[in-house]
Scaffold this active site. Structure first.
Site: not given
Length: 292
Positions: A100, A201
């Site tokens: 990314l 999470d």
């Protein structure tokens, strides 16, 4: 570092996935959390991201994370890195995924983030749970399916962890009994809702601004649960702008009393962090439990 054998296996995995011969030119270490080694690998077809850890300690961690990323991608809501391959070699497990690139947040970043999360939370299934045990941090996360959220939260989340803490002599019997009393009250505390697809999470360390200026989430602990869990986790360590919560509430309003349930929803991640890291998480747990 990435040894020659692993490099060859990764080259093969990438070649099979991309349908073109891949050569790994370099590997640069990047931050990967507490239990993983992480690298940006440079190839003749660009950059990729790889995480590695001890295959003996965490034999199926990356298999489950791979599946979780696919589950989130199928929702077509929040952006996630594309998982490419997982496996093990020479005692080291690996997860290979898209690399990314960071970008600059667009003006409506937080609103878009919240609306996308709300869209993800509308993805449902008949039962709370998930297909198999996965992980939150380095702890196993049990996902036995139940039709009731209070039962699921008690038997798959709170009770296993407080008993683990007790077995490790981290807490006394009184705290165990407080958690057990809370679990008996959960049916009166939580309103009935359909199971929601959770990141599991969702804290500030598990999202970034992608190259398109929108939120991209990663390192999930996916399951179908009560959507207030994701939002309570986001509040626990900060890092989310107030606009995020207002925009979520506008897109998918929470049921009345959600403010009073925040601490109970945060109890699970507090237990996880207490078992893994100790410290002041103990006092935070006791503060949540003091009324039960």
């Amino acid at each position: 570092m990435i040894d020659e054998i692993l490099q060859k296996q990764l080259s093969t995995a990438l070649s099979e996935h991309l349908k073109v011969k891949i050569h790994i030119n370099d590997a640069k270490s990047v931050h990967g959390g507490d239990i993983n080694e992480s690298f940006r690998i440079g190839t003749n077809e660009g950059y990729f991201f790889i995480k590695m850890n001890d295959a003996g300690k965490y034999p199926d961690m990356f298999k489950q994370e791979y599946a979780g990323l696919l589950e989130l991608q199928a929702a077509k809501a929040l952006q996630t890195p594309k998982p490419l391959a997982y496996g093990s070699v020479n005692g080291r497990a690996y997860l290979l995924q898209e690399f990314l690139t960071k970008g600059q947040a667009v003006a409506d970043f937080w609103d878009d983030f919240a609306v996308s999360l709300a869209k993800q939370h509308r993805v449902t299934q008949p039962h709370y749970g998930y297909a198999g045990t996965n992980y939150v941090g380095s702890l196993k996360q049990y996902n036995t399916p139940y039709s009731s959220w209070p039962v699921f939260y008690a038997f798959n989340r709170l009770l296993p962890l407080i008993r683990m803490a007790y077995d490790q002599q981290l807490v006394d019997r009184q705290l165990v009994q407080q958690v057990e009393r809370l679990c008996r009250q959960l049916p009166q505390i939580f309103p009935v809702e359909a199971p929601a697809l959770l990141h599991g999470d969702l804290w500030s360390g598990n999202f970034m601004v992608g190259s398109n200026g929108r939120a991209c989430v990663f390192d999930p602990a996916v399951y179908y649960g009560h959507r207030e869990i994701d939002l309570a986790m986001a509040r626990l360590f900060g890092g989310f702008d107030t606009r995020f919560y207002y925009a979520y509430q506008a897109a998918y309003p929470l049921q009345p009393g959600w403010q009073q349930r925040i601490g109970i929803c945060q109890l699970y991640p507090l237990m996880v962090h207490f078992i893994l890291f100790g410290g002041n998480y103990y006092n935070s747990m006791k503060e949540v439990l003091q009324s039960y």
